[in-house]
Design a protein around this motif. Structure first.
Motif, PDB file in Angstrom:
ATOM      1  N   ILE A  21      89.589  12.555  -2.430  1.00 15.36           N
ATOM      2  CA  ILE A  21      88.093  12.700  -2.825  1.00 15.36           C
ATOM      3  C   ILE A  21      87.636  13.146  -1.435  1.00 15.36           C
ATOM      4  CG2 ILE A  21      86.166  11.480  -3.100  1.00 15.36           C
ATOM      5  CD1 ILE A  21      87.768   9.521  -4.988  1.00 15.36           C
ATOM      6  N   GLN A  22      88.079  12.857  -0.080  1.00 12.92           N
ATOM      7  CA  GLN A  22      87.454  13.225   0.982  1.00 12.92           C
ATOM      8  C   GLN A  22      87.810  14.686   1.090  1.00 12.92           C
ATOM      9  OE1 GLN A  22      87.788  10.788   4.556  1.00 12.92           O
ATOM     10  NE2 GLN A  22      88.439   9.006   3.294  1.00 12.92           N
ATOM     11  N   VAL A  23      88.988  15.163   0.626  1.00  9.86           N
ATOM     12  CA  VAL A  23      89.500  16.556   1.105  1.00  9.86           C
ATOM     13  C   VAL A  23      88.448  17.227  -0.051  1.00  9.86           C
ATOM     14  CG1 VAL A  23      91.313  18.107   0.638  1.00  9.86           C
ATOM     15  CG2 VAL A  23      91.932  15.881   1.545  1.00  9.86           C
ATOM     16  N   ALA A  24      88.234  16.758  -1.174  1.00  6.37           N
ATOM     17  CA  ALA A  24      87.350  17.626  -2.106  1.00  6.37           C
ATOM     18  C   ALA A  24      85.918  17.820  -1.439  1.00  6.37           C
ATOM     19  CB  ALA A  24      87.593  17.131  -3.339  1.00  6.37           C
ATOM     20  N   PHE A  25      85.488  16.745  -0.802  1.00  4.15           N
ATOM     21  CA  PHE A  25      84.246  16.651  -0.504  1.00  4.15           C
ATOM     22  C   PHE A  25      84.088  17.847   0.697  1.00  4.15           C
ATOM     23  CE2 PHE A  25      81.268  14.748   3.034  1.00  4.15           C
ATOM     24  CZ  PHE A  25      80.072  15.025   2.243  1.00  4.15           C
ATOM     25  N   THR A  26      85.115  17.717   1.648  1.00  2.00           N
ATOM     26  CA  THR A  26      85.027  18.450   2.699  1.00  2.00           C
ATOM     27  C   THR A  26      85.345  20.228   2.674  1.00  2.00           C
ATOM     28  OG1 THR A  26      87.110  17.912   3.251  1.00  2.00           O
ATOM     29  CG2 THR A  26      85.577  16.813   4.353  1.00  2.00           C
ATOM     30  N   ILE A  81      80.016   7.516  21.123  1.00  2.00           N
ATOM     31  CA  ILE A  81      79.370   6.017  21.415  1.00  2.00           C
ATOM     32  C   ILE A  81      79.025   5.897  22.816  1.00  2.00           C
ATOM     33  CG2 ILE A  81      80.209   3.582  21.289  1.00  2.00           C
ATOM     34  CD1 ILE A  81      81.810   3.972  18.951  1.00  2.00           C
ATOM     35  N   PRO A  82      77.977   5.741  23.013  1.00  2.00           N
ATOM     36  CA  PRO A  82      77.382   5.570  24.529  1.00  2.00           C
ATOM     37  C   PRO A  82      78.280   4.633  25.342  1.00  2.00           C
ATOM     38  CG  PRO A  82      75.379   5.413  22.867  1.00  2.00           C
ATOM     39  CD  PRO A  82      76.818   5.497  21.964  1.00  2.00           C
ATOM     40  N   GLY A  83      78.412   5.088  26.568  1.00  2.00           N
ATOM     41  CA  GLY A  83      79.165   4.220  27.481  1.00  2.00           C
ATOM     42  C   GLY A  83      80.898   4.382  27.235  1.00  2.00           C
ATOM     43  N   THR A  84      81.386   4.695  26.340  1.00  2.00           N
ATOM     44  CA  THR A  84      82.689   4.922  26.107  1.00  2.00           C
ATOM     45  C   THR A  84      83.292   6.217  25.986  1.00  2.00           C
ATOM     46  OG1 THR A  84      82.549   4.893  23.672  1.00  2.00           O
ATOM     47  CG2 THR A  84      82.377   2.831  24.478  1.00  2.00           C
ATOM     48  N   GLY A  85      82.450   7.231  25.670  1.00  2.10           N
ATOM     49  CA  GLY A  85      82.953   8.825  25.537  1.00  2.10           C
ATOM     50  C   GLY A  85      83.746   8.787  24.132  1.00  2.10           C
ATOM     51  N   GLU A  86      83.896   7.759  23.192  1.00  2.06           N
ATOM     52  CA  GLU A  86      84.440   7.660  22.209  1.00  2.06           C
ATOM     53  C   GLU A  86      83.733   8.459  20.938  1.00  2.06           C
ATOM     54  OE1 GLU A  86      86.273   4.714  18.180  1.00  2.06           O
ATOM     55  OE2 GLU A  86      85.629   3.766  20.466  1.00  2.06           O
ATOM     56  N   LYS A  87      84.359   9.495  20.271  1.00  2.55           N
ATOM     57  CA  LYS A  87      83.895  10.358  19.284  1.00  2.55           C
ATOM     58  C   LYS A  87      83.438   9.408  18.071  1.00  2.55           C
ATOM     59  CE  LYS A  87      84.007  14.353  21.630  1.00  2.55           C
ATOM     60  NZ  LYS A  87      82.819  14.564  22.335  1.00  2.55           N
ATOM     61  N   THR A  88      82.378   9.788  17.400  1.00  6.38           N
ATOM     62  CA  THR A  88      81.812   9.140  16.485  1.00  6.38           C
ATOM     63  C   THR A  88      81.103  10.038  15.482  1.00  6.38           C
ATOM     64  OG1 THR A  88      80.831   7.072  15.272  1.00  6.38           O
ATOM     65  CG2 THR A  88      79.884   8.283  17.405  1.00  6.38           C
ATOM     66  N   GLY A  89      80.483   9.573  14.369  1.00  2.00           N
ATOM     67  CA  GLY A  89      79.613  10.421  13.354  1.00  2.00           C
ATOM     68  C   GLY A  89      79.772   9.649  12.283  1.00  2.00           C
ATOM     69  N   TYR A  90      79.071  10.427  11.067  1.00  2.00           N
ATOM     70  CA  TYR A  90      79.093   9.662   9.623  1.00  2.00           C
ATOM     71  C   TYR A  90      80.688   9.562   9.296  1.00  2.00           C
ATOM     72  CZ  TYR A  90      79.841  14.052   7.217  1.00  2.00           C
ATOM     73  OH  TYR A  90      80.637  15.083   6.923  1.00  2.00           O
ATOM     74  N   ASN A  91      80.565   8.303   8.489  1.00  2.00           N
ATOM     75  CA  ASN A  91      81.796   8.094   7.840  1.00  2.00           C
ATOM     76  C   ASN A  91      82.106   8.999   6.477  1.00  2.00           C
ATOM     77  OD1 ASN A  91      83.736   6.447   6.005  1.00  2.00           O
ATOM     78  ND2 ASN A  91      83.883   5.320   7.741  1.00  2.00           N
ATOM     79  N   VAL A  92      83.275   9.724   6.742  1.00  2.00           N
ATOM     80  CA  VAL A  92      83.531  10.796   5.712  1.00  2.00           C
ATOM     81  C   VAL A  92      83.594  10.010   4.234  1.00  2.00           C
ATOM     82  CG1 VAL A  92      84.829  12.764   4.899  1.00  2.00           C
ATOM     83  CG2 VAL A  92      84.211  12.496   7.137  1.00  2.00           C
ATOM     84  N   ALA A  93      84.497   8.997   4.142  1.00  2.00           N
ATOM     85  CA  ALA A  93      84.670   8.263   3.169  1.00  2.00           C
ATOM     86  C   ALA A  93      83.169   7.929   2.215  1.00  2.00           C
ATOM     87  CB  ALA A  93      85.678   7.299   3.202  1.00  2.00           C
ATOM     88  N   GLU A  94      82.372   7.292   3.199  1.00  2.00           N
ATOM     89  CA  GLU A  94      81.249   6.737   2.584  1.00  2.00           C
ATOM     90  C   GLU A  94      80.412   7.705   2.194  1.00  2.00           C
ATOM     91  OE1 GLU A  94      79.715   4.277   5.751  1.00  2.00           O
ATOM     92  OE2 GLU A  94      81.589   3.158   5.999  1.00  2.00           O
ATOM     93  N   ALA A  95      80.391   9.094   2.645  1.00  2.00           N
ATOM     94  CA  ALA A  95      79.742  10.162   1.895  1.00  2.00           C
ATOM     95  C   ALA A  95      80.482  10.666   0.610  1.00  2.00           C
ATOM     96  CB  ALA A  95      79.546  11.201   2.922  1.00  2.00           C
ATOM     97  N   ALA A  96      81.747  10.825   0.819  1.00  2.00           N
ATOM     98  CA  ALA A  96      82.525  11.427   0.002  1.00  2.00           C
ATOM     99  C   ALA A  96      82.551  10.688  -1.468  1.00  2.00           C
ATOM    100  CB  ALA A  96      83.920  11.903   0.385  1.00  2.00           C
ATOM    101  N   HIS A  97      82.966   9.642  -1.394  1.00  2.00           N
ATOM    102  CA  HIS A  97      83.047   8.750  -2.718  1.00  2.00           C
ATOM    103  C   HIS A  97      81.707   8.523  -3.232  1.00  2.00           C
ATOM    104  CE1 HIS A  97      87.239   7.405  -2.371  1.00  2.00           C
ATOM    105  NE2 HIS A  97      87.213   7.862  -1.023  1.00  2.00           N
TER     106      HIS A  97
END
Length: 259
Positions: free
Chosen positions: A63-68, A14-30
């Motif tokens: 479901i997230q575990v199975a997806f990954t 996230i710009p300006g914060t240094g906080e890691k982000t990315g796609y939401n795994v639950a929103e892909a996995a389910h």
């Protein structure tokens, strides 16, 4: 079997914060599980291509575990195609996965805009959940009208941004931007499930809505399949009628010759 393209953010911080982000795994996995269980094919693309960054996996969610851990999924995510080189004609639907990173790279991606517009213009299905609708705000259809203009949509709400502690860092409030583009934002309480279907556009409010978006997309697939079968049956009936008419004409001609 339908072919669905899941699109993921390429923003890892996230710009300006240094906080890691990315796609939401639950929103892909389910949604992946919904599509996979129905025998559909799921492919992946991202804004920049390559391996997209992901948020942390909830190991308590099977479901997230199975997806990954799924081999085909791991292979697909290892080196995703860039959205601007994807052939939209290969897909029956595009599904935009959320995650805060999408707020920075989805809206201004010309490749994503063209992909979504092409899929929708072709009569196919577009789905998006949580921050995924950030990829819809600048999409114009072939008629020059914004995809979301005059439509009901769901997306991450202003109150949810506050609850998530991101209201001061996001570049804009997604719900507000959608309404600026002519959409009607329909929402439930904070972090409650909400799925909205408007024609062939299916949107969801938050991670809790991801599976519901996929299920509604499945219903639209079923309608399309039903319509396709109806057209094929009409064509078959027309062909049979033509053949019958030709046989009748040939028989009548033969009878005239005999007389």
């Amino acid at each position: 079997m339908k072919k669905i393209l899941m699109v993921l953010t390429s923003v890892s911080e996230i710009p300006g914060t240094g906080e890691k982000t990315g796609y939401n795994v639950a929103e892909a996995a389910h949604p992946w599980k919904v599509f996979k269980d129905s025998g559909h094919f799921v492919d992946f693309a991202s804004i920049q291509g390559g391996q997209p960054p992901q948020n942390e996996v909830d190991t308590d969610d099977p479901i997230q575990v199975a997806f990954t851990q799924d081999e085909a999924t791991r292979a697909g995510l290892y080196n995703t195609a860039r959205v601007d080189v994807v052939d939209p004609e290969q897909y029956d639907a595009v599904y935009l996965v959320g995650g805060h990173g999408t707020m920075w790279d989805f809206p201004e991606s010309k490749g994503l805009q063209q992909l979504v517009a092409s899929v929708y213009n072709a009569g196919n299905v577009v789905g998006a959940v949580c921050h995924g609708p950030a990829g819809l705000v600048n999409v114009e259809l072939a008629n020059g009208i914004h995809l979301v203009n005059g439509r009901k949509v769901a997306a991450f709400t202003n109150d949810e941004e506050v609850a998530a502690g991101k209201d001061k860092v996001i570049p804009f409030f997604l719900a507000d931007r959608l309404e600026e583009k002519g959409a009607t934002h329909v929402f439930a309480d904070v972090f409650e499930e909400k799925v909205v279907v408007d024609d062939r556009l299916v949107t969801g409010q938050n991670p809790a809505s991801a599976a519901g978006v996929a299920k509604e997309m499945e219903k639209l697939f079923a309608e399309v399949i039903h319509q396709e079968k109806a057209v094929l049956e009409q064509e078959a009936q027309a062909l049979r009628a033509k053949k019958d008419a030709e046989k009748a004409a040939a028989a009548a001609a033969a009878a005239d010759t005999e007389h």
